[in-house]
Design an enzyme around this catalytic site. Structure first.
Site, PDB file in Angstrom:
ATOM      1  N   THR A 241     109.571 -11.281 -13.148  1.00 36.62           N
ATOM      2  CA  THR A 241     108.686 -12.366 -13.548  1.00 36.62           C
ATOM      3  C   THR A 241     109.373 -13.703 -13.270  1.00 36.62           C
ATOM      4  OG1 THR A 241     107.837 -10.949 -15.308  1.00 36.62           O
ATOM      5  CG2 THR A 241     107.402 -13.303 -15.512  1.00 36.62           C
TER       6      THR A 241
ATOM      7  N   GLU B 249     117.414  -6.285  -7.407  1.00 28.26           N
ATOM      8  CA  GLU B 249     117.478  -7.473  -6.556  1.00 28.26           C
ATOM      9  C   GLU B 249     118.713  -7.430  -5.653  1.00 28.26           C
ATOM     10  OE1 GLU B 249     115.174  -8.756 -10.242  1.00 28.26           O
ATOM     11  OE2 GLU B 249     117.051  -7.668  -9.879  1.00 28.26           O
TER      12      GLU B 249
ATOM     13  N   ARG C 118     113.228 -20.194 -12.352  1.00 22.55           N
ATOM     14  CA  ARG C 118     113.120 -19.736 -13.738  1.00 22.55           C
ATOM     15  C   ARG C 118     114.459 -19.887 -14.441  1.00 22.55           C
ATOM     16  NH1 ARG C 118     112.340 -13.322 -15.277  1.00 22.55           N
ATOM     17  NH2 ARG C 118     113.865 -13.430 -16.952  1.00 22.55           N
TER      18      ARG C 118
ATOM     19  N   ASN D 235     106.675  -3.840 -18.093  1.00 25.25           N
ATOM     20  CA  ASN D 235     106.825  -5.207 -18.594  1.00 25.25           C
ATOM     21  C   ASN D 235     106.416  -6.252 -17.571  1.00 25.25           C
ATOM     22  OD1 ASN D 235     107.696  -6.990 -20.749  1.00 25.25           O
ATOM     23  ND2 ASN D 235     109.368  -7.584 -19.398  1.00 25.25           N
TER      24      ASN D 235
END
Length: 1180
Positions: free
Chosen positions: A32, A65, A115, A1005
């Site tokens: 996210t 990642e 973020r 999630n």
């Protein structure tokens, strides 16, 4: 200028559109807020969309990642233009490869939804701290401030990478830009193709690794040449600004939108200028224009190319008239003289010998809203005679006093813009419907539109706020709606809880979804703040009982289409009849995967909406009502009243630093606070009928939120209930003689999922309206004040007893999980058994969000104040984090045992203390005996703890006397994918710890992306056309070690087996792992999560999920360590999987592929059971 078309995109869609066009490969992993970009790329690849190279993009999901960065590096090395999408810790995991990619001059493109980086807490929201951590990697850093810019400058990033042969990191603000929907102009792929320099692509591919023209990369170099080769890149980086500007000019020529490395807007003779990067640039620009219209001389520099920093271009953009400059950074660099952008500007001016005043400030960390009033405060400070440097704006810093004041409310939104604010409930469809409304208006009118959506930390059932704007001119307000023409509240539980009309304009409109449809009802139930605002702001007021209409049309609690119809009627930005026609068309598209029945029900709800809309006259006397004060809970901890309640009422933004510092320094927060929240959001709650009840306690077992519990009472306690409805029944069974039994519900904590009522074998629970259960709220408070009688009947390792387990106090209660969550019942049960001595390491994911979202903590304490100690580190390192906790506990306890031995051997130790210490030493490694002997030792030490240093030392370590139970909790995304390497290593270390994997079979999630736990043939995000490979067999992998306890469980299929496995795992003197089947909202179970327990039962019946236990201790007894707890499958597996949208939808969208994959799935599951049965028949 090329032809362009309008479309309504959010930032993620704009980035995906461009990346797909200009990539050969995309290597992805969900995080996210960038996940949507990868989802779209996967979806388009599944639809066989072609890129500008006339090829379907290769889209591959990796396990992390770091894995994505490694694979991307490999793609580039062999000649493929490759992109990825990430943020926050995900970007940080890519940094090692980023150095390599830049060093090797490879044209990668990262699209980053900037973020916050997790420090004292995780934040999924936006700032620039992640991007700033990459400054020295050698990547070109290019920023976009709006959704339009994401499209335009995204193209620049890809063109620049191709032309410069260097990697580009294109970033834009997470959520504020990534999830903001705007009406933008887009180029078609044919036009984009004309911008590409194919000769440079040929040059890049000519240097790719290929045995037909071999080369060597990634060598190890010595001091003789390393330095020179690093410095040789200078000439390359010096040329980057010109290459980027050339790409900007190319894009500007075909779009008519010209960009520069630094863009100045404002007064040509500005005396003061703000330098800013990201979404806030639009807000500063809007306010600058507003103030200049009033006679000021102000300007804004919007930073586009951040690295490499080009001082010449910056000075060219800066007006010579500007004497004062303020630099805004959306990050904090602790310990630095100033933040990065500020230091770059200050150094540039110093190097140029320009003596201008330069100050810097921080704003917007973790998506703190940066409003027009905030921007004005920045200008006010800059124009002051003594401006504050190193300031913050948007918070109240009453500790270091760095914040600047915001003096006034400011409405600088363009005239003619209509603004709406809609308060919704997570999973009621409000957000999805509002997104659709924006697209309908944007594509069917000439109006510009903007949508931004807020979510609280709860899963489904949490607060959502939709901020919508529509107007005749471009909308630059990148902040929340503060002056709304239209406000709707979709849940009456918000009345009196939130300041619903704080943002309402004079003469605005308010719509409330409620069963209070008469003025008389509203006089009683409407809160005074709403009454006062309605009257003083002279608002129009409407009510509608949307739930009644939803019930009549059989659409459950999904009131989105009903409320959307009302929205179009009252907002009046598009002809209502035309809007309804468009809405019905959108329903067919939105619910295509769910079938015609769902579509027709929603269309019927639209047709019934307007008839149910009632206008309520606003009595003039309501203006005399007083605003209520925020309530305080008597006897609650200070944290609850000072922090939790303001945050719960959406007033956390107003909390000063001193309050937070006093209550939760370092982000450390108390447990057992969720019990004070009392959201009261359920429409229907269970009501107990004692006459029907068989006292099995199944309702308590399956409740996802611990809101329904059994109590044992003495006859005297039974008579002291606070209401007449406090009825008890004699306890059933000889163990309960002399005790009464009651099932008690906490209606204000219930989510209304109805799993308990569905599970009850005697149908002793009936779902009734919440407003009928006022007495039960009082009964609940009385019931939980009674002694916990968990010793009347026991659940033991030898004889697991579900009924007995439920008399233990759950130390997980009222979490933020979805109603009917499949995860929480497992963790709740574990806390009932071991919670008072548990230490939990929790992987980031659903379980960390429902279990650890500030400021509420659902982990509770018992009457002694003992309860689970919970912590979250990261997504990828949870096993290692929990392992570290364990070895620390072991080491510290070893020392205390050594101290206890010294106490025993000391002549100065009283005899009673010696005996107690020796008894504890003997039993220190026993779970239960370490507690009882430890308690005896504590008592013996009382009064003697100061007599000698070693007695004081032992007394100080008394909180380690009881042996702790170490648990590592996480989902399948962690256990099967990103954290698997750590999990494998930790379990292989053969230490005494316990792992539970809450297996939802997707990344639940982040919205339902596939993991290696996803079964073959399931449709998931990142697997649009169905997952092609079989599910990873985690249990089989760990059974292979031979010394790890392994169990696979499903609570609804066999609760006793689940309980037995949990007890055996905790008692096992070594590593254990339990894999727990957890139905999830993302599965799309037909009928909803009310069927959660039934779904688990059917999963085992049909052979989709197999129950087993592998206990290495049985080998020592000469027994087979493998125990199969499932019967042979019965029925057609396809009957089961087509109960779930994730399988069924594939039969409509990719029929032939669905048939192939589902046939293979049947074979997979049959083979699994055959393998397990073979373990039983022939030994493991």
């Amino acid at each position: 200028m090329a032809e362009q078309k309008y479309d309504c995109f959010d930032g993620c869609t704009a980035a995906a559109y461009v990346a797909y066009a200009l990539s050969d490969c995309s290597v992805i992993f969900p995080i996210t807020p960038s996940t949507v970009i990868g989802e779209l790329a996967d979806q388009w690849a599944a639809e066989l969309r072609k890129n500008v190279f006339d090829q379907v993009v290769s889209v591959t999901e990796m396990q992390s990642e770091a894995g994505a960065a490694g694979a991307l590096h490999g793609c580039l090395s062999t000649g493929a233009l490759t992109s990825t999408f990430t943020a926050s810790q995900g970007l940080l995991l890519m940094i090692p490869n980023m150095y390599k990619i830049a060093g090797e001059r490879l044209p990668a493109v990262f699209h980053v939804t900037a973020r916050a980086v997790a420090g004292q807490a995780l934040s999924i929201f936006g700032d620039h701290s992640d991007v700033m951590a990459t400054r020295q990697t050698g990547w070109v850093l290019l920023n976009s401030a709006t959704v339009q810019e994401v499209h335009d400058l995204g193209i620049v990033a890809h063109l620049g990478a191709i032309n410069a042969r260097l990697p580009f990191l294109h970033f834009f603000d997470g959520f504020r830009t990534s999830h903001e929907i705007q009406k933008i102009k887009i180029l078609d792929y044919d036009t984009i193709k004309t911008l590409v320099n194919f000769d440079n692509i040929k040059k890049f591919r000519a240097t790719a690794l290929n045995p037909e023209h071999p080369q060597m990369r990634g060598t190890s170099q010595g001091p003789d040449i390393f330095f020179q080769l690093v410095e040789s890149a200078n000439v390359v980086y010096n040329g980057i600004p010109a290459i980027v500007q050339e790409a900007m000019d190319q894009v500007g020529k075909v779009t008519g939108r010209q960009y520069h490395l630094f863009d100045y807007v404002g007064h040509p003779d500005a005396k003061a200028v703000v330098v800013v990067m990201g979404a806030a640039a639009s807000t500063v620009e809007e306010v600058c224009a507003h103030l200049n219209a009033g006679g000021e001389k102000l300007g804004v520099i919007k930073v586009r190319l951040y690295r490499p920093w080009n001082a010449e271009a910056f000075l060219k953009a800066l007006p010579k008239s500007a004497k004062s400059i303020c630099v805004l950074d959306r990050t904090k660099e602790a310990g630095s003289f100033g933040e990065p952008l500020y230091l770059d500007v200050a150094a540039t001016l110093q190097d140029a010998g320009q003596a201008r005043k330069v100050i810097g400030g921080r704003f917007g960390l973790g998506s703190r809203d940066f409003t027009g009033a905030s921007a004005k405060a920045v200008f006010d400070n800059l124009l002051a005679s003594k401006p504050k440097n190193h300031f913050t704006v948007g918070i109240n810093d009453d500790v270091s006093f760095a914040s600047i004041p915001i003096h006034e409310d400011l409405d600088s939104v363009s005239k003619g813009t209509v603004q709406a604010l809609l308060w919704g409930l997570g999973s009621d469809g409000t957000v999805g419907a509002n997104k659709e409304a924006i697209k309908l208006i944007g594509t069917n009118t000439d109006l510009f539109c903007q949508g931004y959506f807020e979510y609280d930390a709860k899963k489904s059932g949490g607060l959502t706020r939709s901020h919508l704007r529509f107007g005749p001119t471009k909308i630059d307000a990148t902040y929340l709606v503060e002056h709304a023409d239209y406000i709707a509240c979709h849940h009456p539980g918000y009345v009196g809880f939130y300041q619903l009309l704080k943002a309402a304009k004079q003469g605005g409109t308010f719509v409330l979804n409620t069963a209070w449809t008469t003025l008389e009802d509203l006089e009683v139930h409407l809160s005074d703040d709403i009454k006062r605002d309605l009257a003083t702001k002279k608002m129009k007021f409407y009510v509608i009982d949307a739930w009644k209409i939803a019930k009549e049309t059989k659409i459950g609690n999904f009131i989105n289409m009903i409320m959307q119809t009302v929205f179009f009627k009252l907002l009046n930005v598009i002809d209502v009849d035309h809007a309804i026609e468009l809405l019905k068309k959108s329903v067919k598209k939105m619910y295509a995967k769910k079938g015609d029945e769902v579509i027709n029900k929603n269309i019927a709800a639209i047709d019934g909406a307007l008839a149910g809309l009632i206008e309520i006259p606003v009595p003039a006397e309501w203006k005399n009502k007083e605003y209520p004060k925020l309530h305080q809970i008597s006897g609650a901890p200070p944290f609850v009243n000072e922090v939790m309640i303001p945050c719960g009422h959406y007033q956390g933004d107003d909390l000063p630093i001193s309050t937070l510092l006093r209550n939760c320094e370092g982000g450390i927060m108390p447990t057992a606070t969720a019990r004070y929240e009392k959201r009261g959001l359920a429409v229907l709650v269970p009501e107990w009928n004692g006459d029907k009840c068989v006292q099995c306690n199944q309702c308590s077992l399956v409740c996802a939120h611990a809101v329904i519990r059994p109590f044992l009472l003495t006859p005297e306690e039974s008579t002291k209930g606070p209401t007449e409805k406090f009825i008890t029944k004699p306890g059933r069974g000889k163990e309960f003689e002399g005790l009464n039994f009651r099932i008690q519900v906490s209606p204000l904590d219930c989510t209304g999922c109805a799993v308990c009522a569905d599970t009850c074998p005697a149908k002793a629970l009936t779902m009734v309206p919440l407003h009928t259960q006022d007495d039960e709220a009082k009964n609940w408070e009385y019931a939980i004040s009674l002694p916990v009688r968990d010793d009347v009947i026991e659940t033991t390792l030898e004889k697991p007893n579900i009924k007995a387990s439920q008399f233990h106090q759950p130390l997980l209660e009222f979490s933020g999980a979805c109603g009917g969550c499949g995860e929480t019942p497992y963790v709740k049960l574990i806390t009932q058994l071991f919670g008072d001595r548990m230490i939990i390491a929790n992987a980031t994911g659903c379980s960390s969000i429902w279990g650890g979202s500030a400021p509420w903590c659902p982990y509770a304490v018992n009457s002694k104040g003992h309860g689970p100690a919970w912590a979250n580190s990261l997504f990828e390192d949870n096993a290692e984090y929990g392992f570290g906790m364990l070895i620390s506990s072991i080491q510290r306890r070893k020392r205390i045992i050594d101290v206890a031995n010294k106490v025993v051997s000391s002549a100065d130790t009283p005899q009673a203390v010696k005996e107690a210490a020796q008894d504890w030493i003997t039993n220190a490694e026993s779970t239960e005996k370490s507690r009882s002997t430890g308690d005896a030792l504590k008592k013996a030490l009382e009064g003697h703890e100061a007599e000698t240093p070693i007695l004081a030392d032992l007394f100080e370590g008394r909180d380690l006397f009881t042996k702790k139970s170490q648990w590592i909790i996480g989902g399948d995304g962690w256990a099967y994918d990103i954290g698997f390497g750590g999990l494998d290593h930790v379990l292989a270390c053969d230490e005494n710890l316990n792992v539970i994997v809450l297996d939802t079979e997707v990344y639940s999630n982040t919205g339902g992306q596939r993991s290696k736990a996803t079964p073959r043939g399931a449709s998931a995000k990142f697997a649009t056309s169905g997952k092609k490979t079989t599910k990873k067999n985690l249990g089989l992998i760990f059974m292979g070690y031979g010394y790890i306890y392994v169990a696979q469980v499903a609570l609804g299929a066999n609760s006793t087996q689940t309980l037995r496995a949990i007890q055996e795992a905790e008692a096992f003197p070594g590593p254990s792992i339990i894999i727990a089947y957890a139905p999830c909202l993302n599965h799309g179970i037909k009928g909803g999560l009310v069927n959660m327990i039934q779904e688990e039962k059917l999963a085992v019946k049909y052979g989709y999920w197999t129950l087993f236990r592998y206990n290495p201790l049985l080998v020592k007894e000469g027994k087979n360590p493998f125990q199969l707890d499932s019967a042979a499958p019965t029925g057609d597996l396809k009957e089961f999987i087509y109960r779930e949208v994730r399988f069924d939808s594939l039969t409509r969208s990719y029929r032939e592929e669905a048939e192939r994959l589902h046939a293979l799935l049947v074979t997979d599951k049959a083979a699994d059971y055959k393998r397990y049965k073979n373990f039983v028949d022939n030994g493991f």
